[in-house]
Design an enzyme around this catalytic site. Structure first.
Site, PDB file in Angstrom:
ATOM      1  N   CYS A  43      38.310 -28.414 -73.035  1.00 22.55           N
ATOM      2  CA  CYS A  43      37.106 -28.510 -72.208  1.00 22.55           C
ATOM      3  C   CYS A  43      36.079 -29.456 -72.803  1.00 22.55           C
ATOM      4  O   CYS A  43      35.577 -30.357 -72.132  1.00 22.55           O
ATOM      5  CB  CYS A  43      36.496 -27.125 -72.008  1.00 22.55           C
ATOM      6  SG  CYS A  43      34.971 -27.151 -71.040  1.00 22.55           S
ATOM      7  N   CYS A  48      36.499 -30.855 -69.233  1.00 24.76           N
ATOM      8  CA  CYS A  48      35.306 -30.650 -68.407  1.00 24.76           C
ATOM      9  C   CYS A  48      34.135 -31.550 -68.758  1.00 24.76           C
ATOM     10  O   CYS A  48      33.563 -32.217 -67.881  1.00 24.76           O
ATOM     11  CB  CYS A  48      34.837 -29.200 -68.511  1.00 24.76           C
ATOM     12  SG  CYS A  48      36.130 -27.966 -68.506  1.00 24.76           S
ATOM     13  N   LYS A  51      34.821 -35.452 -68.683  1.00 22.83           N
ATOM     14  CA  LYS A  51      35.130 -35.761 -67.277  1.00 22.83           C
ATOM     15  C   LYS A  51      33.860 -35.825 -66.440  1.00 22.83           C
ATOM     16  O   LYS A  51      33.660 -36.754 -65.653  1.00 22.83           O
ATOM     17  CB  LYS A  51      36.072 -34.697 -66.720  1.00 22.83           C
ATOM     18  CG  LYS A  51      36.261 -34.764 -65.217  1.00 22.83           C
ATOM     19  CD  LYS A  51      36.877 -33.495 -64.685  1.00 22.83           C
ATOM     20  CE  LYS A  51      35.897 -32.337 -64.736  1.00 22.83           C
ATOM     21  NZ  LYS A  51      36.520 -31.075 -64.262  1.00 22.83           N
ATOM     22  N   TYR A 185      43.435 -30.956 -59.207  1.00 19.58           N
ATOM     23  CA  TYR A 185      42.084 -31.216 -59.722  1.00 19.58           C
ATOM     24  C   TYR A 185      42.007 -32.538 -60.480  1.00 19.58           C
ATOM     25  O   TYR A 185      41.189 -33.415 -60.188  1.00 19.58           O
ATOM     26  CB  TYR A 185      41.711 -30.150 -60.761  1.00 19.58           C
ATOM     27  CG  TYR A 185      41.246 -28.809 -60.317  1.00 19.58           C
ATOM     28  CD1 TYR A 185      39.907 -28.460 -60.413  1.00 19.58           C
ATOM     29  CD2 TYR A 185      42.145 -27.855 -59.857  1.00 19.58           C
ATOM     30  CE1 TYR A 185      39.469 -27.192 -60.077  1.00 19.58           C
ATOM     31  CE2 TYR A 185      41.718 -26.585 -59.515  1.00 19.58           C
ATOM     32  CZ  TYR A 185      40.378 -26.256 -59.621  1.00 19.58           C
ATOM     33  OH  TYR A 185      39.954 -25.006 -59.289  1.00 19.58           O
ATOM     34  N   GLU A 189      40.150 -36.113 -59.437  1.00 27.63           N
ATOM     35  CA  GLU A 189      38.932 -36.419 -60.186  1.00 27.63           C
ATOM     36  C   GLU A 189      39.050 -37.772 -60.888  1.00 27.63           C
ATOM     37  O   GLU A 189      38.140 -38.606 -60.800  1.00 27.63           O
ATOM     38  CB  GLU A 189      38.655 -35.315 -61.199  1.00 27.63           C
ATOM     39  CG  GLU A 189      38.185 -34.020 -60.549  1.00 27.63           C
ATOM     40  CD  GLU A 189      38.059 -32.861 -61.511  1.00 27.63           C
ATOM     41  OE1 GLU A 189      37.355 -31.896 -61.164  1.00 27.63           O
ATOM     42  OE2 GLU A 189      38.663 -32.913 -62.608  1.00 27.63           O
ATOM     43  N   HIS A 442      14.709 -26.210 -46.301  1.00 23.77           N
ATOM     44  CA  HIS A 442      14.800 -27.398 -45.454  1.00 23.77           C
ATOM     45  C   HIS A 442      13.970 -28.544 -46.028  1.00 23.77           C
ATOM     46  O   HIS A 442      12.871 -28.316 -46.529  1.00 23.77           O
ATOM     47  CB  HIS A 442      14.281 -27.046 -44.053  1.00 23.77           C
ATOM     48  CG  HIS A 442      14.424 -28.153 -43.066  1.00 23.77           C
ATOM     49  ND1 HIS A 442      15.645 -28.509 -42.527  1.00 23.77           N
ATOM     50  CD2 HIS A 442      13.501 -29.001 -42.540  1.00 23.77           C
ATOM     51  CE1 HIS A 442      15.457 -29.517 -41.686  1.00 23.77           C
ATOM     52  NE2 HIS A 442      14.170 -29.829 -41.688  1.00 23.77           N
ATOM     53  N   GLU A 447      21.395 -25.483 -46.573  1.00 23.97           N
ATOM     54  CA  GLU A 447      20.911 -24.615 -45.498  1.00 23.97           C
ATOM     55  C   GLU A 447      21.924 -24.481 -44.362  1.00 23.97           C
ATOM     56  O   GLU A 447      21.862 -23.543 -43.574  1.00 23.97           O
ATOM     57  CB  GLU A 447      19.576 -25.118 -44.950  1.00 23.97           C
ATOM     58  CG  GLU A 447      19.662 -26.410 -44.166  1.00 23.97           C
ATOM     59  CD  GLU A 447      18.306 -26.854 -43.605  1.00 23.97           C
ATOM     60  OE1 GLU A 447      17.628 -26.014 -42.970  1.00 23.97           O
ATOM     61  OE2 GLU A 447      17.936 -28.022 -43.809  1.00 23.97           O
TER      62      GLU A 447
END
Length: 472
Positions: A43, A48, A51, A185, A189, A442, A447
């Site tokens: 990681c 992670c 990346k 993944y 990526e 908003h 939303e």
């Protein structure tokens, strides 16, 4: 006085191993952790963190282009005839490496401050209560295997010419032509990253859809969006062989097509890192892929040996390994009956655009529920001035009988950030009525999740998977 050197000996100082060692030590256990490479595991060093830094770097290409619509004069992006912004790989690499080194130091300090010992070298289990590192024998009441996983390249002619995701973080120079093989993944990526940094990228996947296991609308929508960006996506295709031709590599596809590239990168899966650990010799059971077989308490067939993280191949995500580590430490050294709940785990794919998802896909939900589906796609407010054709998609999967939201899915900017908050709602059993009663922020993309009112009719679900008209 214990007859063992330690109460817990951890093999592997990745996210799961470090957390287990730290927490166990904080509970009063005598702990040591062995690591043969960098602290932090995949990681921090090859996954992670680097990346995500690369994703940030690669997205500036579009950011510069989008700025012109907002009145910014960016050289090369306003028809001014000037050269555009340039990217220097060596500068990025230097800064990235500096940050990774800092994180390695953080992990070392955390371990030392907790009271855990750090043993450098490759550990091998030699009996249920002992391991060896470079000939030195270390005994422990319990041994924890947290060695993670490694990228796998299938057998094919020229296999030795291919690289994996591990190598992509250490290119000496940026490749200009890249063939990436895979559809999960890591493949999508890295395809987005290298494309954004200016490489010509071909993404080759033998399946007809990307991201196996994700909601089908997510899979179809993402494929459409990344093709809009000019990335060469080839589904239902496979590489038969790789050979060197002069300064280039040639990837020969099953349909007879040949692709010239500076590198061929395989992202076709990861396997548990259990080879050479001596596990089978002491009675630990492994499955057909080499994953350690454990029960709900992460205990192996040998009562004194445990395993967590990617090496047990349950859910290969960093936060899951950390949760498993926390549960194990509490069970072993606080006497708590801690368990990991694998339901409703949120995840993100840092593709471009991003994917965020939590809960059941529509197909999974339909196996056991009468389902209502709410789905919307729209052009984000930012792109009304940027002129970019990129769209965002949001989807809710709802149980018609209980009104409970079963799945939440998104493709679009900051999808991971948005899904994290909604994952809490799903974990708490939120209903569609509660979503509807929530006032949106908003103007935001998020939303949309609380303003979708009309479910799709079955007539709207004609193949190939289409997206309903926007409700925005």
């Amino acid at each position: 006085m214990s007859k063992y050197d330690y109460d817990l000996f951890v093999i592997g100082a990745g996210s799961g191993g470090v957390r287990a060692a730290r927490m166990s030590a904080s509970y009063g256990a005598r702990v040591a952790v062995a690591e043969s490479h960098h602290l932090g595991g995949t990681c921090v060093n090859l996954g992670c963190i680097p990346k995500k830094l690369l994703v940030y770097a690669s997205h500036y290409t579009e950011d510069f282009e989008d700025a012109a619509g907002y009145g910014w004069s960016v050289p090369g992006h306003g028809g001014d005839g000037q050269a555009g912004p340039t990217f220097d790989w060596s500068t990025f690499l230097r800064n990235k490496n500096k940050e990774i080194e800092r994180l390695n130091g953080v992990y070392e300090r955390l371990l030392k401050n907790s009271g855990a010992d750090i043993r450098r070298g490759q550990a091998r289990v030699v009996d249920p209560h002992a391991a060896e590192i470079d000939g030195a024998r270390i005994t422990a009441e319990r041994i924890l295997v947290a060695t993670g996983s490694y990228p796998w390249i299938p057998d094919l002619p020229g296999r030795e010419l291919a690289i994996t995701s591990d190598d992509a973080f250490h290119f000496k120079t940026m490749p200009r032509r890249v063939v990436i093989v895979g559809g999960g993944y890591i493949a999508v990526e890295l395809a987005g990253i290298l494309h954004g940094l200016g490489a010509k990228v071909s993404l080759i996947h033998r399946g007809m859809h990307l991201l196996r296991g994700f909601d089908d609308d997510i899979r179809a929508f993402l494929a459409t969006e990344i093709q809009k960006k000019g990335l060469d996506l080839r589904l239902g295709a496979s590489v038969e062989s790789i050979e060197r031709r002069g300064d280039a590599l040639c990837a020969a596809l099953a349909d007879g097509t040949e692709l010239a590239a500076d590198c061929v990168l395989y992202a076709t899966g990861r396997l548990p890192k259990t080879k050479g650990l001596g596990l089978e010799e002491v009675g630990v059971a492994l499955d057909e892929d080499g994953a350690v077989v454990v029960d709900d308490a992460f205990q192996t067939a040998v009562p004194s040996i445990y395993a967590i993280g990617d090496v047990i191949s349950r859910v290969q995500l960093t936060p899951v390994a950390i949760a498993e580590a926390m549960a194990l430490a509490k069970r072993l050294f606080r006497g708590e009956s801690a368990r990991v709940d694998y339901a409703g785990i949120p995840t993100a794919v840092f593709s471009q655009p991003n994917v965020g998802t939590v809960g059941l896909s529509e197909a999974q939900a339909r196996e056991h529920h009468d389902v209502a589906v709410y789905l919307s796609s729209f052009r984000a407010l930012k792109h009304t001035l940027s002129g970019r054709e990129e769209k965002t998609m949001m989807k809710l999967v709802v149980d018609r009988v209980t009104d409970r939201v079963l799945g939440i899915h998104m493709v679009g900017p900051d999808a991971g950030e948005i899904i994290q908050g909604f994952a809490v709602a799903l974990k708490c059993g939120a209903t569609k009525a509660q979503f509807d009663a929530t006032i949106g922020v908003h103007p935001t993309a998020a939303e949309e999740f609380v303003t979708m009112r009309e479910p799709l009719r079955n007539a709207d679900r004609s193949p190939p998977m289409g997206i309903a008209p926007s409700s925005a």
